[in-house]
Design an enzyme around this catalytic site. Structure first.
Site, PDB file in Angstrom:
ATOM      1  N   HIS A 202     -10.208  98.767 -74.528  1.00 52.95           N
ATOM      2  CA  HIS A 202      -9.177  97.974 -75.176  1.00 52.95           C
ATOM      3  C   HIS A 202      -7.690  97.988 -74.621  1.00 52.95           C
ATOM      4  O   HIS A 202      -7.602  98.889 -73.406  1.00 52.95           O
ATOM      5  CB  HIS A 202      -8.623  98.603 -76.719  1.00 52.95           C
ATOM      6  CG  HIS A 202      -8.193 100.034 -76.522  1.00 52.95           C
ATOM      7  ND1 HIS A 202      -7.111 100.594 -75.954  1.00 52.95           N
ATOM      8  CD2 HIS A 202      -8.922 101.147 -76.916  1.00 52.95           C
ATOM      9  CE1 HIS A 202      -6.832 101.889 -76.130  1.00 52.95           C
ATOM     10  NE2 HIS A 202      -8.329 102.339 -76.678  1.00 52.95           N
TER      11      HIS A 202
ATOM     12  N   ASP B 118     -24.725 113.619 -83.485  1.00 50.26           N
ATOM     13  CA  ASP B 118     -24.838 114.627 -82.634  1.00 50.26           C
ATOM     14  C   ASP B 118     -24.087 115.821 -83.141  1.00 50.26           C
ATOM     15  O   ASP B 118     -22.797 115.875 -82.961  1.00 50.26           O
ATOM     16  CB  ASP B 118     -24.500 114.212 -81.134  1.00 50.26           C
ATOM     17  CG  ASP B 118     -25.178 115.475 -80.093  1.00 50.26           C
ATOM     18  OD1 ASP B 118     -24.513 116.513 -80.018  1.00 50.26           O
ATOM     19  OD2 ASP B 118     -26.002 114.935 -79.359  1.00 50.26           O
TER      20      ASP B 118
ATOM     21  N   SER C 151     -11.693 106.676 -75.699  1.00 46.72           N
ATOM     22  CA  SER C 151     -11.855 105.213 -75.544  1.00 46.72           C
ATOM     23  C   SER C 151     -12.361 104.808 -74.237  1.00 46.72           C
ATOM     24  O   SER C 151     -11.717 105.420 -73.304  1.00 46.72           O
ATOM     25  CB  SER C 151     -10.338 104.728 -76.083  1.00 46.72           C
ATOM     26  OG  SER C 151      -9.963 104.520 -77.391  1.00 46.72           O
TER      27      SER C 151
END
Length: 450
Positions: free
Chosen positions: A272, A399, A414
């Site tokens: 992003h 996980d 991110s």
């Protein structure tokens, strides 16, 4: 005894009145039934319309606006929608060189195609075979492999111009509050020039305003893609300096994750764009630098409180990893140096196109425990044509080790690559605030569009 004629007349009159009352009640009842019936019909029509609209929207949104196909290879995809489509090849003059109706396909079944690089293609989709619903562009792309990274990076970018964060008041030399810039410039503006002279740093703006001698200054600003000149008359503050009462910024720093390095030494990261923290607008970037960083602390995510990775960035030349050349909604992109290339220890992976992604097990590659490691996730939803390009993939961390360390997805992750079936399919972009084990990702093909 016989009733008198007056009594008979009175009885008949009462019977007539009762009959009128009965008729009136019956007519009201009939009127109410008609109203009820009309309301029920209206509700039925609205319900059917809403249902049809919902079905139409779901089908329309499940059909991507763009489908990427690898050149020279057979590609199979299944959209599973009750529609037919005609594929046409578009020449430079905008005319199709495929006869009309020659390539007609059923999108409710698996479709296998093989295309070359010499032409552009378009698919005209019709719902149930007759109702036009969408036009899909088919882009033939070159197949490529990318090195998945998953390493933390320090980010420093310079704005293209001086970004206006907001306006404020200051104490004038007469003791009154002043705000010369209020309602003239606004949050998100980029100041490009002062009295015709280009500026890049906030210190230049401060100096030129103070040196104006109280005369009005002309600011050239960019607002919503348009450039305009505005005029502001500075005022003296208590110390005698001229100010315009505008909060500005000319750079930004942060921590993220590198997604990939390609065969030419270019990188992609974040998934992003870098937005200004105050204005939430995508930053117009003059340039930027990637730095090596070490994660020194992790704040675990909780309900309503997203976690965060804290990194230590050393802004020295020997810690530079590369230069940032692009900041857009798909991420940040640029060129790596040898130091960054040496960090790419994973083997290159082929890219996975969005029509190849399936719900189910996958992995993300990120660094939360010293070294990049793969952690298990589950892809729960795939939005082939989401309005928000950064949320095409929905995923859930499964996980246990990663959940114990971070609670799921935290700020700073991110850009973490998403791997499924041996292919790089996307990158993590956002965390769900109310449940840090869940988040979103961008398709890798969208990152490669830049």
């Amino acid at each position: 005894m016989r009733r008198s004629s007056e009594e008979n007349a009175r009885i008949q009159e009462q019977a007539g009145k009762q009959m009128v009352v009965v008729l009136q009640k019956w007519r009201r009842r009939v009127r109410r039934l008609k109203i009820y019936r009309a309301c029920l019909m209206a509700m039925l029509v609205m319900g059917c319309t809403a249902l049809a609209g919902t079905v139409y929207y779901r089908i329309e949104s499940s059909i991507p606006s763009v489908i990427n196909i690898r050149a020279g290879e057979e590609e199979s995809f299944r959209l599973g929608v009750p529609a037919r489509a005609e594929i046409v090849s578009v020449s430079d003059q905008g005319r199709s060189n495929i006869p009309k109706g020659a390539v007609d396909i059923d999108l409710s079944k698996t479709v296998t195609v093989k295309m070359g690089m010499e032409s552009a293609y378009r698919m005209q989709v019709k719902l149930f075979g007759f109702l036009p619903i969408k036009q899909v562009n088919i882009q033939v792309i070159e197949d490529q492999t990318l090195i998945p990274m998953g390493v933390p990076i320090g980010i420093y970018v310079k704005t293209d111009g001086v970004l206006v964060v907001g306006t404020g008041e200051f104490q004038g030399e007469n003791g009154l509050k002043c705000s010369p810039g209020k309602n003239i410039v606004k949050s998100g503006d980029y100041i490009r020039r002062v009295n015709g002279q280009e500026i890049q740093e906030k210190e230049e703006l401060t100096r030129m305003v103070d040196e104006c001698g109280g005369n009005a200054v002309i600011l050239t600003v960019e607002r919503d893609g348009e450039t305009m000149d505005v005029q502001i008359k500075p005022e003296r503050d208590e110390s005698g300096k001229y100010k315009i009462g505008v909060w500005v910024r000319d750079d930004a720093q942060g921590v993220g994750t590198m997604t990939y390095i390609d065969s030419r030494g270019n990188f992609g990261a974040l998934g992003h764009g870098i937005n200004d923290v105050d204005t939430s607008t995508l930053m117009h970037m003059e340039g930027g630098t990637l730095y090596d960083t070490n994660i020194i602390d992790i704040k675990k995510g909780a309900v309503g409180d997203p976690g965060e990775m804290t990194g230590m960035i050393i802004y020295t030349d020997d810690h530079i990893l590369g230069s940032i050349t692009v900041n857009n909604i798909q991420g940040i992109f640029g060129v790596c140096n040898d130091r960054a290339l040496s960090m790419g220890t994973n083997s290159p992976l082929p890219i996975g196109l969005k029509q190849e992604i399936v719900k189910g097990p996958a992995q993300i590659l990120c660094t939360v425990d010293g070294q990049p490691q793969y952690y298990d996730v589950e892809i729960t939803e795939i939005h082939l044509d989401h309005d928000n390009v950064n949320r095409g993939i929905e995923l859930k961390v499964t996980d246990r080790k990663l959940l114990d360390i971070t609670g799921g997805i935290v700020q700073g992750m991110s850009g973490s690559p998403i791997i499924q079936n041996g292919k790089l399919v996307g990158a993590v972009t956002h965390v769900l605030v109310q449940d840090s084990s869940k988040g979103y990702g961008i398709f890798i093909e969208n990152m490669l569009e830049h």
